[in-house]
Design a protein around this motif. Sequence first.
Motif, short mmCIF file in Angstrom:
data_model
loop_
_atom_site.label_atom_id
_atom_site.label_comp_id
_atom_site.label_asym_id
_atom_site.label_seq_id
_atom_site.Cartn_x
_atom_site.Cartn_y
_atom_site.Cartn_z
N ILE A 64 0.85 -1.30 -0.04
CA ILE A 64 -0.11 0.05 0.15
C ILE A 64 0.84 1.15 0.05
CG2 ILE A 64 -1.94 1.45 1.32
CD1 ILE A 64 -2.71 -1.27 2.25
N GLY A 65 1.80 1.09 0.86
CA GLY A 65 2.94 2.31 0.78
C GLY A 65 3.59 2.59 -0.45
N LEU A 66 3.86 1.47 -1.32
CA LEU A 66 4.62 1.45 -2.53
C LEU A 66 3.56 2.45 -3.45
CD1 LEU A 66 6.49 -1.62 -3.35
CD2 LEU A 66 7.25 0.73 -3.06
N VAL A 67 2.34 2.07 -3.35
CA VAL A 67 1.41 2.62 -4.31
C VAL A 67 1.00 3.95 -3.79
CG1 VAL A 67 -1.12 2.41 -5.22
CG2 VAL A 67 0.35 0.44 -4.91
N ARG A 68 0.77 4.31 -2.73
CA ARG A 68 0.20 5.50 -2.28
C ARG A 68 1.31 6.76 -2.08
NH1 ARG A 68 -4.55 7.27 -2.19
NH2 ARG A 68 -4.41 8.30 -0.31
N PHE A 69 2.34 6.47 -1.89
CA PHE A 69 3.52 7.37 -1.16
C PHE A 69 3.95 8.29 -2.42
CE2 PHE A 69 4.74 5.68 3.24
CZ PHE A 69 3.63 6.32 3.62
N PRO A 70 4.34 9.41 -2.31
CA PRO A 70 4.45 10.29 -3.47
C PRO A 70 5.83 10.25 -4.26
CG PRO A 70 4.55 11.72 -1.41
CD PRO A 70 4.23 10.30 -1.01
N ASP A 71 6.84 9.92 -3.52
CA ASP A 71 8.17 10.06 -4.08
C ASP A 71 9.00 9.03 -3.47
OD1 ASP A 71 8.78 10.92 -1.52
OD2 ASP A 71 10.35 12.38 -2.38
N LEU A 72 10.30 8.71 -4.18
CA LEU A 72 11.26 7.73 -3.98
C LEU A 72 11.63 7.40 -2.35
CD1 LEU A 72 12.99 5.57 -5.18
CD2 LEU A 72 14.60 7.10 -5.07
N LEU A 73 11.93 8.59 -1.74
CA LEU A 73 12.37 8.51 -0.23
C LEU A 73 11.23 8.07 0.64
CD1 LEU A 73 14.73 11.53 0.02
CD2 LEU A 73 15.14 9.10 -0.54
N ARG B 139 8.72 6.12 -0.35
CA ARG B 139 8.40 4.77 -0.56
C ARG B 139 9.46 3.65 0.00
NH1 ARG B 139 7.50 6.45 -6.62
NH2 ARG B 139 5.39 7.26 -6.52
N MET B 140 10.73 4.29 -0.05
CA MET B 140 11.76 3.47 0.66
C MET B 140 11.36 3.47 2.01
SD MET B 140 15.21 5.13 -0.79
CE MET B 140 16.20 4.33 0.48
N HIS B 141 10.85 4.28 2.62
CA HIS B 141 10.45 4.14 4.12
C HIS B 141 9.48 2.93 4.15
CE1 HIS B 141 8.32 4.87 7.71
NE2 HIS B 141 7.23 5.03 7.17
N ALA B 142 8.56 2.83 3.28
CA ALA B 142 7.51 1.93 3.40
C ALA B 142 8.28 0.40 2.99
CB ALA B 142 6.48 2.08 2.46
N ALA B 143 9.11 0.39 2.22
CA ALA B 143 9.47 -0.85 1.56
C ALA B 143 10.32 -1.55 2.37
CB ALA B 143 10.33 -0.56 0.41
N THR B 144 10.81 -1.16 3.64
CA THR B 144 11.82 -1.67 4.43
C THR B 144 10.93 -2.66 5.42
OG1 THR B 144 12.76 0.47 4.39
CG2 THR B 144 13.81 -1.03 5.62
N LYS B 145 9.48 -2.75 5.62
CA LYS B 145 8.78 -3.26 6.57
C LYS B 145 9.02 -4.85 6.20
CE LYS B 145 7.61 0.41 8.41
NZ LYS B 145 8.32 1.58 8.21
N PRO B 146 8.52 -5.34 5.10
CA PRO B 146 8.58 -6.79 5.09
C PRO B 146 10.00 -7.29 5.01
CG PRO B 146 8.27 -5.81 3.01
CD PRO B 146 8.22 -4.44 3.98
N GLN B 147 11.16 -6.53 4.77
CA GLN B 147 12.33 -7.16 4.61
C GLN B 147 13.03 -7.33 5.78
OE1 GLN B 147 14.40 -4.03 2.11
NE2 GLN B 147 13.62 -4.84 0.28
N VAL B 148 12.67 -6.50 6.98
CA VAL B 148 13.19 -6.62 8.24
C VAL B 148 12.18 -7.42 9.14
CG1 VAL B 148 14.62 -5.60 10.09
CG2 VAL B 148 15.05 -4.92 7.89
N LEU B 149 11.14 -6.51 9.42
CA LEU B 149 10.37 -6.75 10.60
C LEU B 149 9.40 -8.12 9.89
CD1 LEU B 149 9.15 -6.42 13.15
CD2 LEU B 149 7.85 -4.80 12.40
N GLY B 150 8.97 -7.98 8.75
CA GLY B 150 8.21 -9.18 8.30
C GLY B 150 8.82 -10.33 8.23
#
Lengths: 85, 141
Positions: free
Chosen positions: B23-32, B34-45
């Motif tokens: 959802i964060g990848l689709v909804r967030f406005p710019d690259l930085l 989106r990077m904030h959202a993309a880290t969730k499944p990589q570490v905590l997930g």
Amino acid sequence: MTGVIYVVQGILAVAVLLALYRAVLGPSLLDRVLALDVVLAIIGAALVLTMIVNHHTDHLILLVVISLIGFIGSVAVARFITERG
Amino acid sequence: MLSDVVVSILLIGGALMSLAAGIGLVRFPDLLSRMHAATKPQVLGLLLFLLALALETGSWPLIPLLVLCWLFQLLTTPVSAHMVGRAGYRTRHLRRDLLTIDELDDVVACAVVEVDRQAPPHEADPVEGREDHDRRGGVDH
């Protein structure tokens, strides 16, 4: 437990579709790399899910390989990207 | 029975991390952002899923392997995120109007001033520099 497995599969499917949407539509190359990294993380999650369902641990090495591929891929693209991307 | 409940909660939590990233990848406005959202499944997930696997199998010899898996991901994710973020900053893949503060901007401005102050003497009289080098070489020999 079976119902939970189905629910988790559904959530993962929705998540991977959203990430693929961004990977296809992403305005810049770095957005696509980021989205494909998320797709790799979700594939790893699905691998762990199959291990839990089938009661084995054969796919752990695939998890390491997937994280290695994601690392090398995003570092290589970030190293060679230009202003046009 | 209790173990099944805990495993189910961990699995659903990890899957929700992946969904939040999507959802964060689709909804967030710019690259930085989106990077904030993309880290969730990589570490905590991944941590939640590996905990579920450890609880489900229940074997102690498996624990070092799982820790190794997670540590490897924990080491590689910040490095690749740093590279992507730096490349995004350098190639201007970010929206300046969304930034509250840009601490790197001051550093870049300082570096540019430094280079400008040091550059002119080297470019102005290269002949004098070469003479200086020759004289020093003669003394040494």
